[in-house]
Write an enzyme that holds these catalytic residues in place. Structure first.
Site, PDB file in Angstrom:
ATOM      1  N   ASP A  16     -41.218  31.895 -26.185  1.00  0.00           N
ATOM      2  CA  ASP A  16     -41.603  31.866 -27.519  1.00  0.00           C
ATOM      3  C   ASP A  16     -40.383  31.474 -28.470  1.00  0.00           C
ATOM      4  OD1 ASP A  16     -43.802  32.865 -26.201  1.00  0.00           O
ATOM      5  OD2 ASP A  16     -44.789  33.616 -28.141  1.00  0.00           O
ATOM      6  N   ARG A  96     -38.608  48.014 -33.296  1.00  0.00           N
ATOM      7  CA  ARG A  96     -38.405  46.926 -34.197  1.00  0.00           C
ATOM      8  C   ARG A  96     -37.706  47.264 -35.280  1.00  0.00           C
ATOM      9  NH1 ARG A  96     -39.625  44.837 -30.217  1.00  0.00           N
ATOM     10  NH2 ARG A  96     -41.679  44.339 -29.867  1.00  0.00           N
ATOM     11  N   ASP A 125     -45.934  43.638 -34.969  1.00  0.00           N
ATOM     12  CA  ASP A 125     -44.563  43.425 -34.672  1.00  0.00           C
ATOM     13  C   ASP A 125     -43.925  42.710 -36.125  1.00  0.00           C
ATOM     14  OD1 ASP A 125     -44.115  44.960 -32.527  1.00  0.00           O
ATOM     15  OD2 ASP A 125     -44.431  43.332 -31.196  1.00  0.00           O
ATOM     16  N   SER A 179     -48.207  38.730 -22.291  1.00  0.00           N
ATOM     17  CA  SER A 179     -47.358  39.258 -23.416  1.00  0.00           C
ATOM     18  C   SER A 179     -46.847  40.396 -23.035  1.00  0.00           C
ATOM     19  CB  SER A 179     -48.128  39.003 -24.776  1.00  0.00           C
ATOM     20  OG  SER A 179     -47.057  39.572 -25.857  1.00  0.00           O
TER      21      SER A 179
HETATM   22  N1  ARG Z   1     -49.518  46.987 -29.275  1.00  0.00           N
HETATM   23  C1  ARG Z   1     -48.308  47.647 -29.223  1.00  0.00           C
HETATM   24  C2  ARG Z   1     -47.741  47.703 -30.501  1.00  0.00           C
HETATM   25  O1  ARG Z   1     -48.346  47.230 -31.599  1.00  0.00           O
HETATM   26  C3  ARG Z   1     -47.291  46.658 -28.522  1.00  0.00           C
HETATM   27  C4  ARG Z   1     -46.880  45.311 -28.943  1.00  0.00           C
HETATM   28  C5  ARG Z   1     -45.837  44.555 -28.105  1.00  0.00           C
HETATM   29  N2  ARG Z   1     -45.607  43.363 -28.512  1.00  0.00           N
HETATM   30  C6  ARG Z   1     -45.877  42.564 -27.619  1.00  0.00           C
HETATM   31  N3  ARG Z   1     -45.041  41.433 -27.966  1.00  0.00           N
HETATM   32  N4  ARG Z   1     -46.370  42.622 -26.392  1.00  0.00           N
HETATM   33  O2  ARG Z   1     -46.860  48.673 -30.738  1.00  0.00           O
END
Ligand code: ARG
Length: 403
Positions: A16, A96, A125, A179
């Site tokens: 990505d 993050r 995110d 992912s």
């Molecule tokens: N759903 C989880 C969260 O919102 C994990 C997100 C992880 N990101 C990813 N790119 N897989 O914290």
């Protein structure tokens, strides 16, 4: 719209962000600085440098943030025993704000006016990155290519990569990968077959834990030392925060501790299904609750538990750098001064069970609670009046109901 002069891109070197790098260079025609954080994702980071170099990036930043991640983000969160929706240990959510903080720092250092990230328009995110950037430097622009370009799916992304000769990584089976987001706290896996919550997750989804069914038949007993609310040692050996968490990840992973198959509510408004592996974090949550059980006053402990869901939701929703999170943090931190001592945990086939705890600051009184005779001044007859007064209103209520 004013012209963008220089962009700092949050760059993993994966598919990505490699495509995003190419797209930014084409669409904005300005210098792009890449930033790659080592959060203990267990991936080689040098390939990211090589890829950025090949794409003509002059300023490539790769920074080891493992200790800062664990000591300033993971441990403060663990002090709260934070769980989102009762189960999720927030492994991606807590990473993050740190990445955003560094992106802002680099942007200032190199005089960039924009930050770009590779989070999609459907997830949490993007919110976490952007709220953190807003809070740390309101003058910075944010570029979120996933919300701007015409690519609408992973399939179209793969087509774009092929057209621009960007190598597409594949998983061990030669398929497009899930992912995945990994760091010292967890691995999260989403997408593909997991998007159907009725489907059982295939075994190859799991990366850092064995199936509890295949875990050793012999339990493993470990001791974790705490100092003012934070873990400081394992089996009597002092360790830095990152080393300690990584040690517990190894121990927990071998015993199948910390797997979670969850359907959660994203801030943006949809439900999503993910597989989480948080071996060390799961052990630490149990152990921290163990040491708190003897060192915290009842009302203090209950107040912490009341605010915990609110605190966890703030982190999940991206409000780490927000006044209300800082206020709750101050309350939580204030409670931890005496949360010191040792907890023994048994790891066995997917479970992490506290089996003993000791503290020089323990509030536990065997003399007070004992079923045997004791010297402590406790008059059993006091309990009679205590119950009578508490029962007073229940008697009135019951009498009224019976009328
Ligand atoms: N759903 C989880 C969260 O919102 C994990 C997100 C992880 N990101 C990813 N790119 N897989 O914290």
């Amino acid at each position: 719209m004013t012209k963008t002069e220089k962009i700092v891109l949050s760059y993993s070197g994966g598919l990505d962000t490699s495509i995003i790098l190419k797209w930014l260079q084409e669409v904005y025609g300005c210098e792009v600085v890449t930033f790659t954080a080592d959060l203990g994702q267990g991936e080689e980071l040098e390939p990211a440098r090589a890829k950025a170099e090949m794409s003509g990036v002059k300023d490539i930043r790769i920074v080891d943030l493992r200790e800062e991640f664990v000591s300033d983000f993971v441990f403060p969160m663990l002090r709260a025993n934070a769980l989102y929706e009762g189960q999720y240990l927030l492994g991606s959510s807590i990473a993050r704000p740190l990445i955003a903080k560094r992106l802002v720092g680099i942007a200032r250092e190199v005089g960039a006016d924009a930050i770009a990230h590779g989070a999609t328009g459907k997830g949490n995110d993007q919110i976490r990155f952007e709220l953190a950037i807003n809070a740390l430097d309101p003058s910075l622009k944010v570029i979120a290519p996933w919300r701007q370009w015409n690519i609408r799916s992973r399939t179209q992304l793969l087509e774009y990569a092929e057209k621009h000769h960007i190598p597409v990584p594949s998983d061990k089976r030669g398929e497009a990968p899930f992912s995945i987001d990994a760091n010292l706290l967890h691995t999260s896996t989403e997408g593909k077959i997991l998007e159907n919550p009725a489907e059982v997750a295939p075994d190859h989804v799991y990366q850092r834990t064995v199936d509890p069914l295949d875990a050793p038949d012999a339990p493993e007993i470990i001791t974790i030392g705490f100092e003012a609310g934070d873990p400081v040692s394992v089996n009597g050996k002092s360790m830095t925060p990152a080393a300690l968490l990584s040690e517990l990840n190894g121990l927990g992973g071998r015993h199948g501790v910390g797997r979670l198959d969850l359907v959660e509510n994203r801030f943006i408004g949809m439900k999503s299904r993910g597989i989480y592996e948080t071996p060390g974090g799961t052990i630490l949550l149990a152990a921290h609750r163990g040491i708190e059980s003897i060192t915290l006053d009842r009302a203090a402990a209950h107040l912490k538990d009341e605010i915990m869901p609110r605190y966890a939701e703030l982190i999940y929703n991206g409000f780490w750098f927000a006044p209300e999170r800082e206020m709750l943090q101050a309350l939580i931190d204030q409670s931890q001064a005496f949360v010191s001592g040792e907890v023994t945990v048994r790891l066995y086939k997917g479970s992490a069970s506290v089996i003993s705890r000791t503290s020089p600051w323990s509030l536990y009184s065997a003399d007070l609670v004992t079923f045997e005779e004791s010297a402590v001044a406790y008059d059993h007859r006091d309990a009679e009046g205590f119950i009578r007064l508490n029962g007073l209103r229940l008697k009135s209520w019951a009498a009224r109901n019976g009328r």
